[in-house]
Design a protein around this motif. Structure first.
Motif, mmCIF file in Angstrom:
data_model
loop_
_atom_site.group_PDB
_atom_site.id
_atom_site.type_symbol
_atom_site.label_atom_id
_atom_site.label_comp_id
_atom_site.label_asym_id
_atom_site.label_seq_id
_atom_site.Cartn_x
_atom_site.Cartn_y
_atom_site.Cartn_z
ATOM 1 N N UNK A 31 -11.153 12.171 -3.036
ATOM 2 C CA UNK A 31 -11.631 13.159 -2.070
ATOM 3 C C UNK A 31 -11.918 14.503 -2.738
ATOM 4 N N UNK A 32 -11.170 14.834 -3.768
ATOM 5 C CA UNK A 32 -11.474 16.060 -4.508
ATOM 6 C C UNK A 32 -12.861 15.975 -5.128
ATOM 7 N N UNK A 33 -13.224 14.799 -5.611
ATOM 8 C CA UNK A 33 -14.577 14.625 -6.148
ATOM 9 C C UNK A 33 -15.608 14.713 -5.028
ATOM 10 N N UNK A 34 -15.299 14.125 -3.879
ATOM 11 C CA UNK A 34 -16.253 14.113 -2.767
ATOM 12 C C UNK A 34 -16.559 15.521 -2.274
ATOM 13 N N UNK A 35 -15.553 16.402 -2.278
ATOM 14 C CA UNK A 35 -15.765 17.778 -1.851
ATOM 15 C C UNK A 35 -15.417 18.011 -0.390
ATOM 16 N N UNK A 36 -15.329 19.296 -0.045
ATOM 17 C CA UNK A 36 -14.855 19.688 1.277
ATOM 18 C C UNK A 36 -15.767 19.189 2.395
ATOM 19 N N UNK A 37 -17.076 19.266 2.198
ATOM 20 C CA UNK A 37 -18.002 18.856 3.255
ATOM 21 C C UNK A 37 -17.815 17.396 3.629
ATOM 22 N N UNK A 38 -17.724 16.532 2.609
ATOM 23 C CA UNK A 38 -17.537 15.104 2.869
ATOM 24 C C UNK A 38 -16.189 14.836 3.529
ATOM 25 N N UNK A 39 -15.171 15.604 3.125
ATOM 26 C CA UNK A 39 -13.837 15.415 3.700
ATOM 27 C C UNK A 39 -13.822 15.828 5.163
ATOM 28 N N UNK A 40 -14.478 16.933 5.488
ATOM 29 C CA UNK A 40 -14.542 17.362 6.892
ATOM 30 C C UNK A 40 -15.274 16.326 7.741
ATOM 31 N N UNK A 41 -16.298 15.718 7.187
ATOM 32 C CA UNK A 41 -16.995 14.665 7.928
ATOM 33 C C UNK A 41 -16.072 13.461 8.126
ATOM 34 N N UNK A 85 -17.424 6.977 -10.189
ATOM 35 C CA UNK A 85 -17.108 5.734 -10.892
ATOM 36 C C UNK A 85 -17.251 5.883 -12.388
ATOM 37 N N UNK A 86 -18.336 6.519 -12.817
ATOM 38 C CA UNK A 86 -18.542 6.735 -14.251
ATOM 39 C C UNK A 86 -17.459 7.633 -14.823
ATOM 40 N N UNK A 87 -17.045 8.619 -14.021
ATOM 41 C CA UNK A 87 -15.972 9.509 -14.458
ATOM 42 C C UNK A 87 -14.667 8.732 -14.661
ATOM 43 N N UNK A 88 -14.354 7.836 -13.745
ATOM 44 C CA UNK A 88 -13.138 7.032 -13.879
ATOM 45 C C UNK A 88 -13.188 6.151 -15.123
ATOM 46 N N UNK A 89 -14.356 5.566 -15.380
ATOM 47 C CA UNK A 89 -14.489 4.671 -16.523
ATOM 48 C C UNK A 89 -14.365 5.414 -17.850
ATOM 49 N N UNK A 90 -14.632 6.714 -17.825
ATOM 50 C CA UNK A 90 -14.545 7.499 -19.059
ATOM 51 C C UNK A 90 -13.116 7.954 -19.360
ATOM 52 N N UNK A 91 -12.218 7.822 -18.374
ATOM 53 C CA UNK A 91 -10.831 8.267 -18.565
ATOM 54 C C UNK A 91 -10.001 7.171 -19.222
ATOM 55 N N UNK A 92 -8.927 7.581 -19.860
ATOM 56 C CA UNK A 92 -7.936 6.615 -20.313
ATOM 57 C C UNK A 92 -7.157 6.131 -19.097
ATOM 58 N N UNK A 93 -6.976 4.831 -18.993
ATOM 59 C CA UNK A 93 -6.240 4.302 -17.853
ATOM 60 C C UNK A 93 -4.791 4.754 -17.903
ATOM 61 N N UNK A 94 -4.236 5.185 -16.771
ATOM 62 C CA UNK A 94 -2.823 5.601 -16.764
ATOM 63 C C UNK A 94 -1.920 4.402 -17.005
ATOM 64 N N UNK A 95 -0.792 4.671 -17.655
ATOM 65 C CA UNK A 95 0.186 3.610 -17.932
ATOM 66 C C UNK A 95 1.544 4.013 -17.389
ATOM 67 N N UNK A 96 2.275 3.063 -16.833
ATOM 68 C CA UNK A 96 3.632 3.380 -16.383
ATOM 69 C C UNK A 96 4.586 3.406 -17.565
ATOM 70 N N UNK A 97 5.796 3.857 -17.340
ATOM 71 C CA UNK A 97 6.801 3.820 -18.395
ATOM 72 C C UNK A 97 7.134 2.373 -18.721
ATOM 73 N N UNK A 98 7.378 2.147 -20.001
ATOM 74 C CA UNK A 98 7.602 0.767 -20.465
ATOM 75 C C UNK A 98 8.759 0.090 -19.744
ATOM 76 N N UNK A 99 9.879 0.809 -19.563
ATOM 77 C CA UNK A 99 11.045 0.162 -18.954
ATOM 78 C C UNK A 99 10.790 -0.228 -17.504
#
Length: 340
Positions: free
Chosen positions: A240-250, A266-280
């Motif tokens: 929603x932060x990517x979508x912006x205030x106008x889209x959120x109000x709608x 989507x392209x922005x997500x693919x460019x990020x390193x995927x988050x990882x949980x703690x090993x334990x």
């Protein structure tokens, strides 16, 4: 007072009346640090001290000038006809007037500054607050819609989601075992180097984890890891932060989000390193599901050098041999989900 620096030793004759009924009495009027001193001319004994800031002229523009130590109703008065002394006292009155005006102006300036800061705070804070609130209150149907909009944008880069019916049935069977009961698993033909969690408990897996893999353990590990690394509220808020205030109000008023709101996300997500949980935490959750961790770890680092804990503490090494996650026909169907 700084306004009287040049008059600090100034003296002049005056006529003092102690009470309204008393006779006029000759006095010496002198300017002190912050007082007007009335003294006996013979003994030089001070008869009265008046606070300079409080001194009031009772007959403006007339001579001799008549002053009182306070307002019009004061008992004491002094008459002065020395122009220099009158000028000195009047200069004090002007300085006092200017000094009294400053706090009002300062308050006005401070009020304006405070209003500007509040407005700026609202401009900066309010959109964020609305977006975060929308993410918190969005019902499951809306978060799923947001996730599907993000997935549509991802498909621009990875290709359309794979829909072969036999493979789709395996994903539906796996979803509650690897993620939430209401989760949906999707596979795209392009490489994701793992699994993405999208709003609405929607998980996307790259086809690279299926084709050529020895079994489903690596793909399963990525799905479990994606669910542990973040939660639905966080991924919904980010979208929603990517979508912006106008889209959120709608979304909040009309119940849907414009198709174009997630463009580029989507392209922005693919460019990020995927988050990882703690090993334990991941090891514990894999063990609960009867899954190993080494196959997952090797997709992160084939040498295993950067993920030794996931390899050395693989739950499958100590757990008794159990039922495999998928049968051979199920695994084959899943591998071929993007075929045809």
């Amino acid at each position: 007072m700084t306004a009287l620096t040049e008059f600090q030793r100034l003296e002049a004759q005056g006529s003092w009346r102690e009470t309204p009924d008393a006779r006029l009495r000759e006095v010496i009027v002198s300017v002190g640090d912050a007082t007007l001193i009335l003294s006996d001319p013979k003994s030089e004994r001070p008869l009265s001290h008046w606070s300079l800031p409080a001194v009031t002229r009772l007959n403006a523009g007339k001579m001799p000038a008549i002053y009182a130590p306070g307002s019009q109703g004061a008992d004491e008065t002094v008459e002065i006809d020395d122009p220099l002394m009158i000028e000195a006292i009047e200069r004090v009155q002007r300085a006092i007037a200017m000094h009294r005006a400053h706090p009002g102006r300062l308050r006005g300036v401070l009020t304006v500054i405070a209003a500007v800061l509040m407005l700026a705070g609202l401009v900066i804070w309010l959109p964020d607050a609305i977006i975060h609130h929308a993410a918190r209150i969005a019902p499951p149907a809306q978060t799923r819609q947001i996730g599907e909009a993000v997935l549509t944008d991802i498909e621009r880069s990875t290709g359309s989601i794979c829909q072969r019916e036999s493979g789709r049935a395996v994903l539906d069977w796996l979803a509650p075992k690897l993620a939430e009961d209401n989760a949906i698993l999707q596979v795209v033909p392009g490489a994701l180097n793992g699994a993405l969690r999208l709003p609405g408990n929607l998980y996307v897996l790259g086809g690279d984890l299926l084709v050529g893999a020895a079994g489903p353990e690596a793909a399963a590990g990525h799905i479990v890891a994606a669910g542990l690394a973040t939660d639905d509220l966080r991924v919904t808020r980010d979208a929603l932060e990517h979508a912006g205030l106008g889209a959120v109000l709608r979304l909040m008023t009309l119940g849907d989000i414009p198709a174009s709101a997630m463009e580029g996300y989507g392209e922005e997500l693919l460019s990020r390193n995927l988050p990882r949980p703690q090993d334990d935490i991941l090891l514990e959750q894999l063990a609960e599901r009867g899954l190993g961790s080494e196959a997952y770890a090797r997709t992160l680092d084939p040498t295993g050098a950067s993920v030794p804990a996931l390899i050395e503490n693989d739950p499958a090494r100590t757990a008794p041999t159990g039922k495999p996650l998928l049968t051979d026909p199920q695994w084959l169907a899943l591998q071929q989900i993007c075929a045809g």
